[in-house]
Every structure is written in C-alpha cells, then in structure tokens.
Scaffold this motif. Structure first.
Motif, PDB file in Angstrom:
ATOM      1  N   GLN A 264      11.301  28.719  61.965  1.00 43.41           N
ATOM      2  CA  GLN A 264      10.090  29.360  62.317  1.00 43.41           C
ATOM      3  C   GLN A 264       8.685  28.320  62.806  1.00 43.41           C
ATOM      4  O   GLN A 264       7.710  28.652  63.436  1.00 43.41           O
ATOM      5  CB  GLN A 264       9.137  30.092  61.164  1.00 43.41           C
ATOM      6  CG  GLN A 264       8.784  28.966  59.991  1.00 43.41           C
ATOM      7  CD  GLN A 264       8.204  29.848  58.977  1.00 43.41           C
ATOM      8  OE1 GLN A 264       7.392  30.639  59.166  1.00 43.41           O
ATOM      9  NE2 GLN A 264       8.408  29.220  57.787  1.00 43.41           N
ATOM     10  N   SER A 265       9.624  27.018  63.515  1.00 45.61           N
ATOM     11  CA  SER A 265       8.672  26.105  64.026  1.00 45.61           C
ATOM     12  C   SER A 265       9.483  25.552  65.103  1.00 45.61           C
ATOM     13  O   SER A 265      10.095  24.804  65.071  1.00 45.61           O
ATOM     14  CB  SER A 265       8.393  25.046  62.933  1.00 45.61           C
ATOM     15  OG  SER A 265       7.815  25.543  61.772  1.00 45.61           O
ATOM     16  N   PRO A 266       8.836  26.112  66.233  1.00 43.33           N
ATOM     17  CA  PRO A 266       9.552  25.887  67.497  1.00 43.33           C
ATOM     18  C   PRO A 266       9.596  24.129  67.662  1.00 43.33           C
ATOM     19  O   PRO A 266       8.485  23.750  67.585  1.00 43.33           O
ATOM     20  CB  PRO A 266       8.807  26.543  68.544  1.00 43.33           C
ATOM     21  CG  PRO A 266       8.249  27.596  67.825  1.00 43.33           C
ATOM     22  CD  PRO A 266       8.197  27.153  66.646  1.00 43.33           C
ATOM     23  N   GLY A 267      10.649  23.739  68.034  1.00 45.47           N
ATOM     24  CA  GLY A 267      10.585  22.164  68.335  1.00 45.47           C
ATOM     25  C   GLY A 267      10.977  21.287  67.231  1.00 45.47           C
ATOM     26  O   GLY A 267      10.829  20.143  67.119  1.00 45.47           O
TER      27      GLY A 267
END
Length: 142
Positions: free
Chosen positions: A119-122
């Motif tokens: 759920q945390s791009p990058g």
C-alpha cells in the motif's frame, strides 16, 4: 472508493501486525494476564465513537512517539495503526533480546512488511522491515 480501499488495506495490515506481534516473542512466553479495554467492557456497552487522537497519543511515551515519527518520516502509514505498530516494535525488541538475528526478525514480520509495502508506492518489503527494525532498536529496545 479510495477511502474504503485504505480502510480495507489498514484492516489487513492490522491483522498482519497482530499475527507478527505474537510471533516476535518466544514461544514459551505466558499469555498476558491483562485485559484490553475492549475486552473489559460489558457486551452491551459498545460505543460507536472512536477514541480521540489526542488522548491516544497522550498515553504514549516519548520513545514510542519518536519511534512512530521515524516510521512516518520514512513513509510508513502509522496513523491508524499506531498502537499495533508500537506493539510490533516491542515484539521486535523481545526477539532481539532473545537472540534473534536480523534475518529471523525480517522473516517473522514479513506478513506485515509485505502488506505495508503493497500500500506504499516506492517501498519494498525489505526496506519496510529494515525501517521497523532500526526504529525499534533506536527508540524501543533497552
């Protein structure tokens, strides 16, 4: 729709965190004899109002606040799961005290780190795990 997606992801992360928190200690630990506030409440006394953030944060120690600030600064979502995230950090400290190495701890918290990374791009699973372990060592472990 986005709000619902984040709630589902947060709920999934909470389940993963609870599973991981239990796995971070040793298998021979006795269960905690204290009851949570929710468990102590009588069955018919449910309230629909959430606990205000100000009263939740007031109960945290300075070390716990700094732990959460480090993780937030790294980009991890801690607002909705702060209490559980602190418990995971304390579980990491118990694992370290019991002699677990970094790889073992990363394996134990992989369900949580995978959920957060999803759920945390990058962010990837290893980076999330490393941030949790480092923040725990810096602020929660004695």
């Amino acid at each position: 729709m986005t709000d619902t997606r984040y709630r589902v992801l947060a709920a999934s992360a909470i389940v993963a965190v609870a599973t991981v928190a239990g796995a971070c200690g040793t298998g021979g630990e006795a269960p905690d004899s204290t009851m949570s506030a929710a468990a102590a409440a009588e069955p018919g006394s449910r309230t629909s109002e959430p606990t205000p953030v100000s009263s939740r944060t007031a109960a945290r120690t300075d070390d716990e606040q700094e732990f959460l600030a480090d993780l937030s600064g790294f980009g991890l979502p801690t607002e909705m799961t702060a209490d559980t995230t602190v418990e995971v950090g304390l579980g990491i400290c118990r694992g370290i005290a019991d002699g677990a190495d970094t790889e073992t701890i990363l394996d134990r918290i992989r369900p949580l780190t995978s959920a957060i990374a999803a759920q945390s791009p990058g962010l990837d699973t290893a980076a999330v795990g490393g941030a949790l372990i480092e923040a725990s060592r810096n602020h929660l472990c004695e």
